[in-house]
Design a protein around this motif. Structure first.
Motif, short mmCIF file in Angstrom:
data_model
loop_
_atom_site.label_atom_id
_atom_site.label_comp_id
_atom_site.label_asym_id
_atom_site.label_seq_id
_atom_site.Cartn_x
_atom_site.Cartn_y
_atom_site.Cartn_z
N GLU A 37 0.86 -1.19 0.00
CA GLU A 37 0.00 0.00 0.00
C GLU A 37 0.89 1.23 0.00
OE1 GLU A 37 -3.40 0.23 -0.05
OE2 GLU A 37 -3.47 -1.94 -0.30
N LEU A 38 0.68 2.11 -0.97
CA LEU A 38 1.46 3.34 -1.03
C LEU A 38 0.88 4.35 -0.04
CD1 LEU A 38 1.86 3.57 -4.89
CD2 LEU A 38 3.62 3.03 -3.23
N PRO A 39 1.71 4.97 0.77
CA PRO A 39 1.21 5.94 1.74
C PRO A 39 0.84 7.27 1.07
CG PRO A 39 3.59 5.78 1.89
CD PRO A 39 3.15 4.75 0.90
N GLY A 40 -0.23 7.87 1.55
CA GLY A 40 -0.63 9.19 1.06
C GLY A 40 -0.79 9.21 -0.45
N SER A 41 -0.25 10.25 -1.07
CA SER A 41 -0.37 10.38 -2.53
C SER A 41 0.91 9.94 -3.25
CB SER A 41 -0.70 11.83 -2.88
OG SER A 41 0.34 12.69 -2.43
N HIS A 42 1.79 9.23 -2.54
CA HIS A 42 3.02 8.76 -3.18
C HIS A 42 2.70 7.80 -4.33
CE1 HIS A 42 5.98 10.34 -0.34
NE2 HIS A 42 5.07 10.11 0.59
N HIS A 43 3.45 7.92 -5.39
CA HIS A 43 3.43 6.98 -6.50
C HIS A 43 4.75 7.12 -7.23
CE1 HIS A 43 1.76 10.73 -8.10
NE2 HIS A 43 2.10 10.33 -9.31
#
Length: 167
Positions: A37-43
């Motif tokens: 799961e990527l935290p926040g808006s990280h990509h």
């Protein structure tokens, strides 16, 4: 005293490239450990050489991207597995699932646009020229072309390492 820089007997450029690629491994390893799961808006945008040793991608992707390819890890990816040499991830291309094996040595760029962070790498293998390939045999318009990673001109956190020698 001369202006010529002597050739180093210590491979600093290789050492720094390896250390920076370890940053990518650590970030992806932490994502894997957190349940992918990527935290926040990280990509992440990850660009890699498609013909580098150890890269395993479906033939239709190798035909479409004979030299470099950029993948996006954001909403729809699965089976992220990271080890010391590289990572494996499942992605969908035109709604066709694919498994990609990418060694860290093949990566040429890593960008997290959510926080304006990026790393650019020199190819670590000398002979990564693209091999001859046939044109893709499909008539359908391309959908969802992958974004390219551009250079930052605004002083953002993009790190580029170039150890060019003076002649």
């Amino acid at each position: 005293m001369t202006d010529d820089t002597p050739d180093s007997l210590i491979p600093y450029d290789e050492i720094v490239q390896e250390a920076l690629r370890a940053v990518v491994g650590r970030v992806l390893g932490e994502i894997q450990a957190g349940g992918s799961e990527l935290p926040g808006s990280h990509h992440f945008y990850i660009t890699f050489k498609t013909h580098a040793p150890g890269v395993s991608i479906p033939a239709h992707l190798r035909e479409r991207f004979p030299d470099e390819m950029t993948i996006v890890l954001q909403n729809k990816f699965w089976d992220l597995k990271v080890d010391e040499e590289g990572f494996t991830v499942g992605l969908s291309f035109n709604q066709v699932p694919a498994k990609l094996d990418i060694p860290f040595s093949a990566i040429t760029a890593f960008v997290d646009p959510a926080v304006d962070f990026g790393l650019q790498f020199q190819a670590s293998v000398a002979d990564m020229a693209p091999e001859a390939h046939d044109a893709a045999e499909n008539d359908a318009p391309e959908q969802g072309d992958q974004p390219t990673v551009g250079e930052s001109e605004d002083g953002s956190n993009v790190v580029t390492v170039d150890f060019g020698r003076k002649k």
